[in-house]
Scaffold this active site. Structure first.
Site, PDB file in Angstrom:
ATOM      1  N   ARG A  35     -23.586  -5.944  37.615  1.00  0.00           N
ATOM      2  CA  ARG A  35     -22.428  -6.837  37.367  1.00  0.00           C
ATOM      3  C   ARG A  35     -22.671  -7.569  36.499  1.00  0.00           C
ATOM      4  O   ARG A  35     -22.350  -8.933  36.227  1.00  0.00           O
ATOM      5  CB  ARG A  35     -22.361  -7.695  38.753  1.00  0.00           C
TER       6      ARG A  35
ATOM      7  N   LYS B  98     -15.046  -9.012  23.521  1.00  0.00           N
ATOM      8  CA  LYS B  98     -14.384  -7.953  23.731  1.00  0.00           C
ATOM      9  C   LYS B  98     -15.287  -6.723  23.901  1.00  0.00           C
ATOM     10  O   LYS B  98     -15.914  -6.428  22.934  1.00  0.00           O
ATOM     11  CB  LYS B  98     -13.258  -7.790  22.963  1.00  0.00           C
TER      12      LYS B  98
ATOM     13  N   GLU C 200     -11.262  -6.490   6.966  1.00  0.00           N
ATOM     14  CA  GLU C 200     -11.018  -7.556   7.932  1.00  0.00           C
ATOM     15  C   GLU C 200     -11.436  -8.934   7.448  1.00  0.00           C
ATOM     16  O   GLU C 200     -11.063 -10.041   8.044  1.00  0.00           O
ATOM     17  CB  GLU C 200     -11.912  -7.176   9.408  1.00  0.00           C
TER      18      GLU C 200
ATOM     19  N   LYS D 129     -13.567 -16.361  12.940  1.00  0.00           N
ATOM     20  CA  LYS D 129     -13.404 -15.848  14.250  1.00  0.00           C
ATOM     21  C   LYS D 129     -13.846 -16.749  15.389  1.00  0.00           C
ATOM     22  O   LYS D 129     -13.182 -16.793  16.562  1.00  0.00           O
ATOM     23  CB  LYS D 129     -14.397 -14.441  14.349  1.00  0.00           C
TER      24      LYS D 129
ATOM     25  N   GLU E 208      -7.214 -14.082  24.643  1.00  0.00           N
ATOM     26  CA  GLU E 208      -6.127 -13.497  23.825  1.00  0.00           C
ATOM     27  C   GLU E 208      -4.907 -13.809  24.568  1.00  0.00           C
ATOM     28  O   GLU E 208      -3.811 -12.968  24.689  1.00  0.00           O
ATOM     29  CB  GLU E 208      -6.177 -12.148  23.460  1.00  0.00           C
TER      30      GLU E 208
ATOM     31  N   ARG F 215      -5.244 -16.141  19.650  1.00  0.00           N
ATOM     32  CA  ARG F 215      -6.252 -15.114  19.133  1.00  0.00           C
ATOM     33  C   ARG F 215      -5.313 -13.937  18.576  1.00  0.00           C
ATOM     34  O   ARG F 215      -5.962 -13.100  17.828  1.00  0.00           O
ATOM     35  CB  ARG F 215      -7.066 -14.656  20.470  1.00  0.00           C
TER      36      ARG F 215
ATOM     37  N   ASN G 139      -4.741 -10.143  14.926  1.00  0.00           N
ATOM     38  CA  ASN G 139      -4.251  -8.854  14.848  1.00  0.00           C
ATOM     39  C   ASN G 139      -3.390  -8.579  13.491  1.00  0.00           C
ATOM     40  O   ASN G 139      -2.436  -7.778  13.275  1.00  0.00           O
ATOM     41  CB  ASN G 139      -3.462  -8.593  15.744  1.00  0.00           C
TER      42      ASN G 139
ATOM     43  N   HIS H  65      -2.431  -5.512  11.653  1.00  0.00           N
ATOM     44  CA  HIS H  65      -2.711  -4.468  12.747  1.00  0.00           C
ATOM     45  C   HIS H  65      -1.692  -3.796  13.412  1.00  0.00           C
ATOM     46  O   HIS H  65      -1.515  -2.655  13.869  1.00  0.00           O
ATOM     47  CB  HIS H  65      -3.884  -4.819  13.744  1.00  0.00           C
TER      48      HIS H  65
ATOM     49  N   HIS I 181      -2.177  -0.105  12.813  1.00  0.00           N
ATOM     50  CA  HIS I 181      -2.500   0.928  14.068  1.00  0.00           C
ATOM     51  C   HIS I 181      -1.373   2.179  13.998  1.00  0.00           C
ATOM     52  O   HIS I 181      -1.921   3.259  14.204  1.00  0.00           O
ATOM     53  CB  HIS I 181      -2.348  -0.010  15.317  1.00  0.00           C
TER      54      HIS I 181
ATOM     55  N   HIS J 260      -9.700   2.732   9.484  1.00  0.00           N
ATOM     56  CA  HIS J 260      -9.069   1.695  10.188  1.00  0.00           C
ATOM     57  C   HIS J 260      -8.874   0.598   9.040  1.00  0.00           C
ATOM     58  O   HIS J 260      -7.838  -0.225   8.770  1.00  0.00           O
ATOM     59  CB  HIS J 260      -9.968   1.126  11.182  1.00  0.00           C
TER      60      HIS J 260
END
Ligand SMILES: NC(=O)c1ccc[n+]([C@@H]2O[C@H](COP(=O)([O-])OP(=O)(O)OC[C@H]3O[C@@H](n4cnc5c(N)ncnc54)[C@H](O)[C@@H]3O)[C@@H](O)[C@H]2O)c1
Length: 359
Positions: free
Chosen positions: A121, A143, A185, A227, A237, A241, A245, A248, A252, A264
């Site tokens: 956990r 994340k 990025e 960030k 998010e 946040r 993207n 993106h 993507h 990417h």
């Protein structure tokens, strides 16, 4: 060494950026009251490069170190690999208080982060990013995820590390393509949140491409700061946040349509150009800003034109992406370099027009 703080109440942590840091992590953990076992999770590429420095520092401060290796590559960011790591952790008698150190790029950060979040956990997680992308982006913000079936990052949890240590001495061995991937990025972050960083990149891009240490350090510190600032305001998010993207939505889709032949960072670079042009065509962004963006992306050696692929397929891939909300495709648009916002109001025919125009 520079220190940044990510303020998240009782889950706050520090990002340390600088040179020669791997060997000092053991001492920092000891200062935080840890002792006994530690586990390093890394990949088979990093193994021969940076594990020794980290291990030695930990062993010299009295830690009993277990090293777990995962074969390099996104294809190993799976539940099966996580399962093997759980077996290894139990075999090593890792306890609830055993720190797990994720030494590697974003793949290791996401995978080891997911394992640390779920084993017993949750055990303490230290992110030790070794790619530019991981140092400025994936190691910060909590994340964690694994891929499943054809879907990227579809199983995961938010789980904040107790510390992020970005040692810029690890960057010189990074292949050029991975450096450019990270720079995409970096440019994205500057474009959404920091015009000064954008100007710094404009002046220093060549030095960055030559792995100039102090330039890379400034880039890592300033991008990580953007960030961290966004994550502090919107950890899960729920709103702000999403602006991370930028580039993106298109990126993507391009990656998917290219069968992932497009890297990417390359896909995001093209995505940033398309989304800037959409902003300009909607009368929100001045054309001179689009030109500046194109200049800097070009300087980084990243593409700015949409590849010669079926534009309909790109539109279709976008509709399948997770940034679709109640049937509307979400875009991050720019008002200016350094100023972004989220919009659900972009006309699909305009998107197609810009894709064709940039093709
Ligand atoms: N969690 C997040 O917020 C977040 C954000 C962005 C991306 N990601 C994830 O990050 C992953 C991509 O990360 P990445 O671009 O770092 O890729 P990666 O982890 O695959 O690393 C790229 C390659 O570089 C090698 N490498 C790493 N450090 C090196 C070094 N110092 N010297 C030489 N080689 C080195 C790796 O072994 C690998 O072959 C994706 O899985 C993506 O989903 C997560």
């Amino acid at each position: 060494m520079k220190k940044l703080k990510v303020e998240l109440g009782r889950y706050s942590y520090e990002i340390r950026v600088g040179s020669g840091l791997l060997a000092r992590i053991g001492l920092w953990l000891k200062e935080r009251g840890f002792s006994g076992k530690t586990v390093i999770i890394t990949d088979t590429t990093i193994e021969g490069l940076y594990v020794d420095d980290l291990e030695r520092g930990l062993a010299n401060t009295g830690f009993d170190v277990t090293i777990l290796k995962v074969p390099t590559g996104e294809e190993n960011k799976t539940l099966e690999t996580a399962g093997r790591l759980y077996d290894d952790l139990t075999e090593a008698y890792a306890e609830r208080s055993t720190p797990v150190l994720a030494l590697g790029g974003g793949v290791i950060g996401d995978l080891a982060g997911f394992v640390a979040a779920t084993y017993m956990r949750g055990v303490p997680l230290v992110q030790v990013p070794t790619t530019l992308l991981a140092q400025v982006d994936s190691s910060i913000g909590g994340k964690t995820a694994v891929d499943h079936g054809q879907l990227k990052n579809i199983i995961g949890v938010f789980y904040q590390p107790i510390m992020v240590v970005a040692d810029i001495d690890t960057l010189p061995t990074l292949p050029e393509i991975e450096l450019a991937n990270g720079l995409a990025e970096v440019i994205k972050s500057a474009a959404i949140g920091n015009r000064n960083l954008f100007n710094f990149l404009d002046i220093n891009m060549n030095k960055a491409l030559e792995y100039h240490p102090s330039v890379l350090e400034t880039i890592v510190v300033e991008t990580a700061r953007i960030k961290a600032g966004i994550v502090e305001k919107d950890e899960r998010e729920a709103g702000l946040r999403v602006i991370l993207n930028y580039g993106h939505t298109i990126g993507h889709a391009l990656e998917a349509v290219s069968g992932f032949r497009l890297k990417h960072g390359q896909a995001v670079a093209i995505g940033m150009m398309v989304e800037a042009e959409i902003s300009s065509r909607m009368g929100i962004l001045d054309g001179s800003e689009v030109a500046k963006l194109e200049g800097i992306i070009g300087k980084a050696g990243l593409p700015t034109e949409v590849p010669d692929t079926d534009k309909g397929a790109i539109m279709e891939a976008m509709r399948h992406d997770k940034k679709v909300l109640q049937d509307k495709v979400r875009f991050v648009l720019l008002r200016a370099i350094g100023n972004a916002f989220v919009s659900d109001e972009v006309d699909p025919s305009l998107v197609e027009e810009v894709l064709v125009g940039r093709g």
